[in-house]
Every structure is written in structure tokens, then in C-alpha cells.
Design an enzyme around this catalytic site. Structure first.
Site, PDB file in Angstrom:
ATOM      1  CB  SER A 147      -0.951  -0.048   1.205  1.00 19.02           C
ATOM      2  OG  SER A 147      -1.891   0.992   1.173  1.00 19.02           O
ATOM      3  CG  ASP A 212      -7.610  -2.625  -3.036  1.00 19.52           C
ATOM      4  OD1 ASP A 212      -8.230  -1.753  -2.392  1.00 19.52           O
ATOM      5  OD2 ASP A 212      -6.408  -2.886  -2.856  1.00 19.52           O
ATOM      6  CG  HIS A 241      -6.162  -1.855   0.559  1.00 18.98           C
ATOM      7  ND1 HIS A 241      -5.405  -1.628  -0.574  1.00 18.98           N
ATOM      8  CD2 HIS A 241      -5.554  -1.161   1.555  1.00 18.98           C
ATOM      9  CE1 HIS A 241      -4.396  -0.836  -0.287  1.00 18.98           C
ATOM     10  NE2 HIS A 241      -4.458  -0.532   1.000  1.00 18.98           N
TER      11      HIS A 241
END
Length: 378
Positions: A147, A212, A241
């Protein structure tokens, strides 16, 4: 105006857990540092490392005696080392790697404030610690960015010529592109990964969930398109995610990549052993960008290696984390390779991917709203 905009952009990216999930104490008998609130392990070192910006960050180094390579892991937005600790130990076992994880400035028990430039100094301090304290060579290091962690990961990777490989886990094209459908890079944007990835000289693996709803899968797809040295990507069907570790294909594919990188030696221009067809990887992508009302960037034309967006009446797709998905992660996957007699890791259950998934199910790795913008608009 510009300074305000830049400050706002930075606020979108950093959500350190408050309070931190752990503390750092000194063992009276040995004088060594230890983390509280986690299981103490003989093969884990806890360190405090100074950065060039004057902060002191906390890092953990997980040792695996069978390791040939070392993973330097940059975690996501709303996690700290206490939350990542179990995952780091499991990855070290299953991938047969040494692993260093660190908390950004302002995260966990690291001093300073979280911002883009500090994260760059943080990862530089971490890799310097690997090289100077543990004697790890640059060519034996794999950078792993999850991320927001893809930001410091790609910034460093774009400046290193002998790095072994890079893994991008649910990566972002840039901070601004997560929330707004911008087509160009602005000076006040943060983590301009889309501009840095073409500079990376080593093999890159991209892992992204197709469902996601925090960082659209098109981010991973476009970054993969721009890689110089592509490795077969993993698009986790139905993955969101924060749950990719629950899928058996996650650890399988990651292990396959590590094995291929081990066999590749230090060669840079040849093909990677065990690399599946890149064309196959292109055609099988189940990953479409969402409509602009979901604050996602419309894709660029195919000549610019971008994917056209698919319109949707939904503002944001809900995660397809169904019962079937959960059941899939529970299924036992044959994991024949043993953990090579690692200290403190005798349990046979640790050798199975099913065990890995069960452990990860209880972990809290990030906040689902970790990219939610503030009320103020740019």
C-alpha cells in the site's frame, strides 16, 4: 495555497495506530531491546535506528538460518510493527528469508512525524542497518512495499542499481491518484510511484486484489505495465485491500517468486527461471478501473500502456469477501518444504499455507478508510 495543498495531500496518506500496539523495553539481564505485547522469539532482534532526518525508528530483524535472501518490508497506512509481527515471522518461515520490518517516523514507537520525506529517510536507514549491522549485500535484498509502503519502496528501488528484486503489494500510482481522477503528476502529489517505476532495474512482482475498494486494482495493473523487468503478476480474484494474505495463492505465488529470484543469481539482463508467460499474465488480468465518481483516475490510452476504465453504476464496489472466499483460505494446500530446523519454529502446522491463512485471519493490518480524504477539497 500550494503549501496548504501539499500539506493536505500528506494528511491523506498517514494513519498511524493510536495508541501504538506495542512498546519497547530493555531486558535487564542482557540489555537488549524487546517489544511488549508480542511473543518473544530468540530469532528476532529489536533495534532502534537513527535516520538522516534526526528521527529514531524501531525495526525488527527476523533471522532464518536457511535464508539466502533478505526481505525489507515497508508496511501499509494504519499498521505498526506490533500488528505486523506475526506476519513477519510467518513470511520468514514460509519464504525462507531473513526479514526486516520497520515503523515509519511517527508510527509505533518511532520518533518524529509521518510524512513522505521522512519515510524515504526511514527506509534508507533500514537498508543501511541491514548492510552495516548484518552484512547483507544490496544484491541479496528484496524490497517489499505494501500500500503506502510502495512509496518508500519504489523511491529507494529507483535509486539502487544492484537490488535483487521488488514486491509491490496493493501499490498506489500516487497519493493523489488514489482519490482523484488526475491524468498528470502534480508537484504537490506524494509518492509519485508511476513516475519512478520505469527507473527500477530489477525484477518486479505486483500483487493486487481485483475487488480492492481502497486502492483500485488498476493502480497495480498500470504500475506493472510500466515495469522494465516484469514478473508474472498475481491478481487475487475477489481480494480486497487488507485480506490478500488469506488467499492460498498469495503465499504460493510469493514463494514461487522468491525461488525464481534465488535461482536467477545476480544476473540482470537474462530471463528469470520459472517465469510464466508474460503474455498470459497480460490477458488474464481480471482488473478494471472504476468510474470517475469513485474518485479513480481514468486510464490513459493503450499507446501510453493504460487500461480503459469500465463504467459502473456503483460508487464503490463492496468487497467480494464472501463465505466461499473465507472457505478457500481454510483449505489445506500441500506445503512440502519444511522450515529447515529454525529455532523456536518446531510445529509442523507452521509448514502449511492453511496455517498461514488461519493466523492472518485474526490480524488487523490496516484501516479500510486509510485513504479517505478529509472534508476539505483540493
Amino acid at each position: 495555497m500550494g503549501a496548504i495543498t501539499s500539506s493536505m495531500a500528506a494528511k491523506f496518506a498517514f494513519f498511524p495506530p493510536n495508541p501504538p500496539s506495542y512498546e519497547v523495553a530493555v531486558e535487564a539481564a542482557t540489555g537488549k531491546l524487546k517489544m511488549t505485547e508480542v511473543a518473544e522469539k530468540e530469532n528476532v532482534d529489536v533495534l532502534k535506528v537513527k535516520t538522516k532526518r534526526g528521527n529514531e525508528i524501531v525495526a525488527v530483524y527476523v533471522k532464518n538460518p536457511a535464508a539466502k535472501l533478505t526481505l525489507l518490508y515497508s508496511h501499509g497506512n494504519a499498521a505498526d510493527l506490533g500488528q505486523m509481527y506475526d506476519l513477519f515471522n510467518e513470511l520468514s518461515i514460509h519464504l525462507r528469508v531473513n526479514l526486516m520490518g520497520y515503523d515509519y517516523s511517527g508510527y509505533g514507537q518511532s520518533t518524529g512525524k509521518p510524512n513522505e520525506q521522512n519515510t524515504y529517510a526511514d527506509i534508507e536507514a533500514a537498508i543501511k542497518c541491514l548492510q552495516e549491522t548484518y552484512g547483507v549485500k544490496e544484491e541479496d535484498i528484496i524490497l517489499y512495499g505494501q500500500s503506502v509502503g510502495s512509496g518508500p519502496t519504489l523511491d529507494l528501488a529507483s535509486r539502487l542499481s544492484r537490488l535483487r528484486a521488488v514486491v509491490l503489494h496493493s501499490p498506489i500510482m500516487s497519493g493523489l491518484r488514489v482519490m482523484y481522477p488526475v491524468k498528470h503528476t502534480y508537484w504537490f502529489d506524494i509518492f509519485k510511484n508511476i513516475d519512478k517505476i520505469p527507473l527500477v532495474q530489477c525484477p518486479v512482482l505486483v500483487i493486487h486484489g481485483t475487488a480492492d475498494d481502497v486502492v483500485d486494482c488498476s493502480h497495480g495493473k498500470q504500475l506493472w505495465d510500466l515495469c522494465k523487468e516484469k514478473y508474472e503478476p498475481l491478481w487475487v480474484k475477489g481480494g480486497n485491500h487488507c485480506d490478500l494474505e488469506l488467499y492460498p495463492e498469495y503465499i504460493r505465488h510469493l514463494k514461487k517468486f522468491i525461488t525464481a529470484i534465488e535461482k536467477s543469481g545476480h544476473a540482470r539482463n537474462g530471463s528469470i527461471p520459472s517465469l510464466d508467460s508474460i503474455d498470459s499474465g497480460r490477458s488474464s488480468i481480471d482488473c478494471q478501473p472504476r468510474q470517475s465518481t469513485d474518485q479513480r483516475e481514468k486510464s490513459r490510452s493503450s499507446t501510453d500502456h493504460r487500461e480503459k476504465p469500465k463504467l459502473s453504476t456503483d460508487r464503490r464496489d463492496k468487497s467480494r469477501a464472501s463465505t466461499d472466499k473465507r472457505e478457500r483460505s481454510k483449505k489445506s494446500v500441500d506445503y512440502t518444504e519444511k522450515a529447515n530446523n529454525i529455532t523456536e519454529q518446531p510445529e509442523k502446522a507452521r509448514n502449511s499455507i492453511d496455517r498461514f491463512g488461519d493466523m492472518m485471519r485474526s490480524a488487523v493490518l490496516c484501516n479500510i478508510d486509510c485513504f479517505k480524504p478529509a472534508a476539505t477539497k483540493i
